[in-house]
Design an enzyme around this catalytic site. Structure first.
Site, PDB file in Angstrom:
ATOM      1  N   ASP A 179      -9.242 -10.311 -12.998  1.00 38.89           N
ATOM      2  CA  ASP A 179      -9.944  -9.952 -11.451  1.00 38.89           C
ATOM      3  C   ASP A 179     -10.638 -11.041 -11.419  1.00 38.89           C
ATOM      4  OD1 ASP A 179      -8.884  -7.649 -10.622  1.00 38.89           O
ATOM      5  OD2 ASP A 179     -10.096  -6.269 -11.456  1.00 38.89           O
ATOM      6  N   GLU A 199       2.449 -11.480  -4.851  1.00 37.18           N
ATOM      7  CA  GLU A 199       1.837 -11.401  -4.202  1.00 37.18           C
ATOM      8  C   GLU A 199       2.368 -12.263  -3.300  1.00 37.18           C
ATOM      9  OE1 GLU A 199       0.573  -9.195  -3.336  1.00 37.18           O
ATOM     10  OE2 GLU A 199      -0.585  -8.010  -5.114  1.00 37.18           O
ATOM     11  N   HIS A 216       6.530  -4.439  -1.737  1.00 41.18           N
ATOM     12  CA  HIS A 216       6.453  -5.065  -3.882  1.00 41.18           C
ATOM     13  C   HIS A 216       7.101  -3.321  -3.589  1.00 41.18           C
ATOM     14  CE1 HIS A 216       3.326  -7.391  -4.300  1.00 41.18           C
ATOM     15  NE2 HIS A 216       1.884  -6.090  -3.517  1.00 41.18           N
ATOM     16  N   HIS A 222       3.105  -4.370   3.433  1.00 42.00           N
ATOM     17  CA  HIS A 222       3.609  -4.899   2.643  1.00 42.00           C
ATOM     18  C   HIS A 222       3.917  -4.133   1.271  1.00 42.00           C
ATOM     19  CE1 HIS A 222       0.858  -8.717   0.263  1.00 42.00           C
ATOM     20  NE2 HIS A 222       0.687  -7.248  -0.674  1.00 42.00           N
ATOM     21  N   GLU A 223       2.720  -3.483   1.314  1.00 43.84           N
ATOM     22  CA  GLU A 223       3.042  -2.402  -0.003  1.00 43.84           C
ATOM     23  C   GLU A 223       4.870  -1.432  -0.326  1.00 43.84           C
ATOM     24  OE1 GLU A 223       0.983  -2.255  -1.794  1.00 43.84           O
ATOM     25  OE2 GLU A 223      -1.097  -3.128  -0.470  1.00 43.84           O
ATOM     26  N   TYR A 265      -1.639 -14.146  -2.313  1.00 44.46           N
ATOM     27  CA  TYR A 265      -1.348 -13.423  -1.119  1.00 44.46           C
ATOM     28  C   TYR A 265      -0.695 -14.767   0.160  1.00 44.46           C
ATOM     29  CZ  TYR A 265      -3.022  -9.290  -3.101  1.00 44.46           C
ATOM     30  OH  TYR A 265      -3.863  -8.117  -3.560  1.00 44.46           O
ATOM     31  N   GLU A 286       0.713  -0.054  -4.349  1.00 46.52           N
ATOM     32  CA  GLU A 286       2.146  -0.150  -4.654  1.00 46.52           C
ATOM     33  C   GLU A 286       2.856   0.698  -5.479  1.00 46.52           C
ATOM     34  OE1 GLU A 286       1.417  -3.686  -6.651  1.00 46.52           O
ATOM     35  OE2 GLU A 286       0.546  -3.072  -4.764  1.00 46.52           O
TER      36      GLU A 286
END
Length: 641
Positions: free
Chosen positions: A391, A331, A312, A308-309, A399, A284
């Site tokens: 990460d 998310e 954001h 979704h993007e 999400y 995003e």
């Protein structure tokens, strides 16, 4: 609590504006130039500023105090930390106070070890003539691109001048040249051009983004009267397909989002279709969402990634998590609103169906963290230790668990009529800020403080179980509208009941799918994977042939087909399909391109490794340099290859 992923002193002195001057060198594979930070002093007596860096060559630093001139300054680069990189400390000639204006200039260059940048050779692109560069700074890789306070708690405006022999795009509004003046055709790659960008809306460092390659632009058909523009960038070979895929839905999605939140703040909403090694479905980046070419199915069945993007832009880019421990705020809210739009644009059944598909991803990842003995990554709010790599926890949990949590709140509070006004207030209250989970919760209770029934409902929420709970189950059992899943379930049941019948004696044919869309086909395959024993190889062969699953260009369907085939590692089917699956994920098939999207490559490598470890290792070693550095790290971390 300070951000556990940064070594910067952002609580004492913080960047408000950033000026970038870069030159892209494709031969040396580096970005060089300087960064000027305009800083706000937050405490008295500050004697230095500390930036995060990683794999950068720092050449010199200068400081300007107040209205004084630029002067060389002393600096030191700390020992490298495996996750956080090296702290760059720049000393001031004298301690500064809160009323002092401070500017710092750092001259530097990137290195080939940068995790933020992927340099592609011409053969790795669609056109196969020109090289390509793109960045990925989320979650903590902006420090590999520029010396910066690499924390979402700091939001900055920026301007940039970037010189390159190939067109340059950034996460900002382009000042010059206009899109129609970009080099095209035979002009591309012949001479250097300087591209100027400005991002007037403060954004977190992870939204810094750059791409440079042979790209062209086509505008979308935006509804009349909208103050924003929207369009798509892609290599010339893909621009027609990209425009056809995204033109109809993108402006519609953006307008629908404005109706339930606030006006779009960033002025431009463009998409950039990247080469296949891009590791995510979408990213995003402000003004310029990066998307994977695996979305280009020709039938617009995967454009929900764009929803979704776009979302954001409010939840993440607008209201930002304060640090990685609160990533679920980005998310979870985005997933919830994305699915709410499915109800608004389509039907309540489409919303429930999206939650149903997402629940499979959530269950898989919760199980994965259990198998790895890392239960804390099953939590919504994760207490990362100093220097822990966020990460390592990347999964569908923030999400899907987050989206289900917001859905549970909506239902507990009385439905959308009660909840949507709160959503608007939440956005209006925190737009432009970086917040923690506790700040959000405090605001939620404050909003409903004069509504006794709502407060009683909130008091009954199992807050600690949602935020800190571990295990394979959610704190409450969630029901979804399964109307659209009934045909998928019925077809899966038929296949299961046929397992003891010779394939030639069954009555399956392509017409079984004539009334099913791509998402229903996905649920059919997921049902085969989760609710029944593995099918015999002959049935899986038949499944792939009559429905075209083993050759489809829809990556979501093909991925699920391989999950069905590889379900039992020691089965005849898994042994037979391991080669085909791993060839697909590295691009050694009829498509001829690397499928670098981690949603596909990580689980496929895991499944192939379980069935044939030597094949997985040998294939990965042959193709690993085709993957993005972030994808390589995560594949190696979870697949033992």
């Amino acid at each position: 609590m300070s951000d556990p992923t940064t070594q910067s002193n952002y609580a004492e002195i913080a960047t408000t504006d950033l000026e970038l001057s870069w030159r892209i060198d494709f031969q040396e594979k580096k970005v060089s130039g300087y960064a000027v930070h305009i800083l706000k002093v937050l405490n008295d007596g500050v004697d230095k500023v500390i930036f995060d860096t990683s794999e950068l060559n720092i050449e010199s630093t200068e400081v300007a105090i107040g209205k004084g001139p630029w002067e060389p300054s002393k600096f030191s680069v700390g020992d490298p930390h495996v996750v956080m990189g090296s702290a760059l400390s720049i000393m001031f000639p004298n301690p500064v106070n809160t009323e002092t204006d401070v500017k710092v200039k750092v001259s530097y260059s990137t290195t080939t070890n940068s995790k933020a940048l992927q340099w592609l050779d011409p053969q790795q692109t669609q056109g196969k003539v020109h090289p390509y560069l793109f960045s990925q700074c989320q979650p903590i890789y902006a420090r590999d691109l520029v010396p910066i306070q690499d924390t979402p708690s700091v939001k900055i405006r920026y301007i940039a001048q970037v010189t390159s022999v190939l067109p340059v795009l950034m996460s900002a509004i382009r000042i010059s040249p206009p899109a129609e003046a970009f080099p095209r055709g035979e002009e591309v790659g012949k001479k250097e051009v300087t591209y100027e960008y400005k991002q007037p809306v403060p954004i977190p460092s992870y939204l810094l983004a750059i791409a440079s390659g042979n790209v062209v632009y086509r505008a979308f058909e935006v509804p009349q009267g909208k103050p924003w523009t929207s369009g798509v960038w892609a290599e010339p070979e893909l621009i027609d397909a990209a425009w056809q895929e995204f033109n109809e839905d993108t402006p519609k999605f953006l307008a629908a989002e404005e109706a339930i939140t606030t006006d779009y703040k960033f002025g431009v909403y463009d998409l950039l279709v990247l080469p296949p090694s891009f590791p995510y479905g979408g990213m995003e980046n402000a003004c310029l969402t990066f998307v994977t070419p695996t979305l280009l199915t020709g039938d617009r069945t995967l454009v929900d990634v764009v929803v979704h993007e776009i979302t954001h832009s409010w939840f993440g880019n607008g209201i930002t998590h304060a640090d990685a421990s609160h990533f679920w705020l980005n998310e979870g809210w985005t997933t919830y609103i994305e699915r709410l739009l499915q109800q608004i644009l389509h039907t309540p059944a489409h919303r429930g169906f999206s939650f149903l598909i997402g629940r499979k991803l959530l269950d898989d990842d919760l199980k994965l963290f259990q198998d790895r003995d890392t239960p804390k990554y099953q939590r919504l709010q994760i207490a990362f230790t100093k220097g822990e790599n966020p990460d390592d926890a990347y999964s569908s949990v923030p999400y899907e668990k987050g989206g289900n949590f917001i859905l549970h709140l909506e239902r507990a509070l009385g439905g959308l009529d009660v909840f949507l006004p709160y959503v608007k207030d939440y956005v209006a209250t925190f737009m432009g800020q970086s917040i923690t989970t506790q700040q959000w919760k405090d605001h939620l209770f404050a909003y409903f403080r004069n509504q006794p029934e709502a407060i009683r409902a909130l008091d009954e929420i199992s807050w600690d179980e949602w935020f800190f709970g571990e295990g394979l189950e959610l704190p409450v059992e969630m029901d979804y509208d399964t109307t659209l899943a009934s045909e998928s379930y019925a077809l899966a049941q038929r296949w299961d009941e046929s397992r003891d019948t010779e394939v030639s004696q069954t009555d399956f044919d392509a017409s079984d799918l004539k009334n099913m869309d791509a998402n229903q086909i996905i649920v059919f395959l997921e049902r085969l994977q989760t609710d029944f024993q593995p099918l015999p190889k002959a049935h899986i062969d038949h499944l792939g042939i009559i429905y075209g699953f083993s050759k489809t260009n829809n990556a979501e369907i093909r991925f699920r087909f391989y999950q069905v085939a590889l379900l039992k590692p020691d089965s005849e089917a898994a042994q037979a399909y391991a080669q085909e699956a791993v060839d697909w994920v590295v691009g050694n098939d009829e498509t001829g391109v690397v499928k670098g999207r981690m949603k596909f490559c990580r689980p496929v490598f895991r499944a192939v490794f379980a069935a044939n470890s030597s094949l997985a290792i040998a294939t990965y070693e042959e193709y690993k340099n085709e993957f993005h550095p972030i994808a390589r790290n995560l594949i190696e971390g979870v697949s033992a290859v």
